[in-house]
Design a protein around this motif. Structure first.
Motif, PDB file in Angstrom:
ATOM      1  N   UNK A   1       1.224   7.187  16.193  1.00 34.97           N
ATOM      2  CA  UNK A   1       0.619   6.314  17.187  1.00 34.97           C
ATOM      3  C   UNK A   1       0.431   4.881  16.757  1.00 34.97           C
ATOM      4  N   UNK A   2       0.939   4.541  15.595  1.00 34.64           N
ATOM      5  CA  UNK A   2       0.772   3.171  15.093  1.00 34.64           C
ATOM      6  C   UNK A   2       2.125   2.535  14.832  1.00 34.64           C
ATOM      7  N   UNK A   3       2.097   1.213  14.710  1.00 33.74           N
ATOM      8  CA  UNK A   3       3.321   0.490  14.407  1.00 33.74           C
ATOM      9  C   UNK A   3       3.655   0.595  12.928  1.00 33.74           C
ATOM     10  N   UNK A   4       4.918   0.440  12.642  1.00 37.33           N
ATOM     11  CA  UNK A   4       5.352   0.431  11.253  1.00 37.33           C
ATOM     12  C   UNK A   4       4.791  -0.815  10.576  1.00 37.33           C
ATOM     13  N   UNK A   5       4.327  -0.642   9.340  1.00 36.54           N
ATOM     14  CA  UNK A   5       3.744  -1.765   8.608  1.00 36.54           C
ATOM     15  C   UNK A   5       4.295  -1.823   7.198  1.00 36.54           C
ATOM     16  N   UNK A   6       4.317  -3.034   6.669  1.00 37.89           N
ATOM     17  CA  UNK A   6       4.743  -3.224   5.282  1.00 37.89           C
ATOM     18  C   UNK A   6       3.640  -2.744   4.357  1.00 37.89           C
ATOM     19  N   UNK A   7       4.040  -1.980   3.354  1.00 37.89           N
ATOM     20  CA  UNK A   7       3.095  -1.496   2.344  1.00 37.89           C
ATOM     21  C   UNK A   7       3.229  -2.321   1.073  1.00 37.89           C
ATOM     22  N   UNK A   8       4.453  -2.477   0.604  1.00 30.60           N
ATOM     23  CA  UNK A   8       4.704  -3.227  -0.624  1.00 30.60           C
ATOM     24  C   UNK A   8       6.164  -3.650  -0.632  1.00 30.60           C
ATOM     25  N   UNK A   9       6.418  -4.731  -1.324  1.00 26.93           N
ATOM     26  CA  UNK A   9       7.780  -5.274  -1.376  1.00 26.93           C
ATOM     27  C   UNK A   9       8.014  -5.882  -2.742  1.00 26.93           C
ATOM     28  N   UNK A  10       9.214  -5.684  -3.260  1.00 28.24           N
ATOM     29  CA  UNK A  10       9.570  -6.260  -4.552  1.00 28.24           C
ATOM     30  C   UNK A  10      10.926  -6.925  -4.414  1.00 28.24           C
ATOM     31  N   UNK A  11      11.063  -8.096  -5.037  1.00 30.02           N
ATOM     32  CA  UNK A  11      12.336  -8.798  -5.024  1.00 30.02           C
ATOM     33  C   UNK A  11      13.072  -8.596  -6.347  1.00 30.02           C
ATOM     34  N   UNK A  12      14.322  -8.988  -6.353  1.00 29.13           N
ATOM     35  CA  UNK A  12      15.129  -8.810  -7.561  1.00 29.13           C
ATOM     36  C   UNK A  12      14.544  -9.569  -8.745  1.00 29.13           C
ATOM     37  N   UNK A  13      13.874 -10.695  -8.453  1.00 30.83           N
ATOM     38  CA  UNK A  13      13.251 -11.440  -9.558  1.00 30.83           C
ATOM     39  C   UNK A  13      11.789 -11.051  -9.736  1.00 30.83           C
ATOM     40  N   UNK A  14      11.462  -9.842  -9.249  1.00 31.83           N
ATOM     41  CA  UNK A  14      10.165  -9.206  -9.497  1.00 31.83           C
ATOM     42  C   UNK A  14       8.985  -9.850  -8.805  1.00 31.83           C
ATOM     43  N   UNK A  15       9.240 -10.585  -7.752  1.00 32.69           N
ATOM     44  CA  UNK A  15       8.126 -11.057  -6.935  1.00 32.69           C
ATOM     45  C   UNK A  15       7.633  -9.876  -6.102  1.00 32.69           C
ATOM     46  N   UNK A  16       6.334  -9.663  -6.105  1.00 29.98           N
ATOM     47  CA  UNK A  16       5.758  -8.485  -5.458  1.00 29.98           C
ATOM     48  C   UNK A  16       4.656  -8.904  -4.497  1.00 29.98           C
ATOM     49  N   UNK A  17       4.586  -8.212  -3.386  1.00 31.33           N
ATOM     50  CA  UNK A  17       3.437  -8.368  -2.512  1.00 31.33           C
ATOM     51  C   UNK A  17       3.036  -7.018  -1.924  1.00 31.33           C
ATOM     52  N   UNK A  18       1.742  -6.907  -1.625  1.00 31.62           N
ATOM     53  CA  UNK A  18       1.166  -5.657  -1.128  1.00 31.62           C
ATOM     54  C   UNK A  18       0.376  -5.907   0.142  1.00 31.62           C
ATOM     55  N   UNK A  19       0.286  -4.879   0.949  1.00 29.94           N
ATOM     56  CA  UNK A  19      -0.657  -4.908   2.064  1.00 29.94           C
ATOM     57  C   UNK A  19      -2.067  -4.840   1.489  1.00 29.94           C
ATOM     58  N   UNK A  20      -2.986  -5.498   2.147  1.00 30.43           N
ATOM     59  CA  UNK A  20      -4.362  -5.506   1.655  1.00 30.43           C
ATOM     60  C   UNK A  20      -4.929  -4.089   1.536  1.00 30.43           C
TER      61      UNK A  20
END
Length: 119
Positions: free
Chosen positions: A41-60
């Motif tokens: 019942x919810x929309x798809x959301x980003x949990x975590x992402x990593x780039x080839x040069x190791x830049x990372x971000x997370x959902x709060x």
């Protein structure tokens, strides 16, 4: 290009499963892999992402509990999930982003793996 996600299943609250996303085929232009999730019942959301040069971000909502990691070739990316909560229950998908230089070429999605957190 194929993405194979694995590692889901039934986990108890507080559990620590690890998801894997294996990329096969041409990965030369693969610049980032992200884990997304979609709860009922919810929309798809980003949990975590990593780039080839190791830049990372997370959902709060997962900061401090989940860790994304991968090899430099981005053949396999992992999502270590700790201190799971019932609200983490969802189908988890991995997505690969392709770039040529700074130009976005497109993305590919894995088939998804279900994580069910039971209390």
């Amino acid at each position: 290009v194929q993405l194979q996600a694995s590692g889901g299943g039934l986990v108890q609250v507080g559990g620590s499963p690890r998801l894997s996303c294996a990329a096969s085929g041409s990965t030369y232009s693969l610049k980032a892999i992200g884990w997304y999730r979609q709860a009922p019942g919810k929309q798809r959301e980003l949990v975590a992402r990593i780039t080839r040069n190791s830049r990372i971000n997370y959902a709060d909502s997962v900061k401090g509990r989940f860790t994304i990691s991968g090899d430099n070739a981005m053949n396999t990316v992992y999502l270590q999930m700790n201190s799971l909560k019932p609200e983490d229950t969802a189908v988890y998908y991995c997505q690969a982003e392709y770039y040529s230089g700074g130009t976005y070429l497109g993305d590919y999605w894995g088939q998804g793996t279900l994580v069910t957190v039971s209390s």
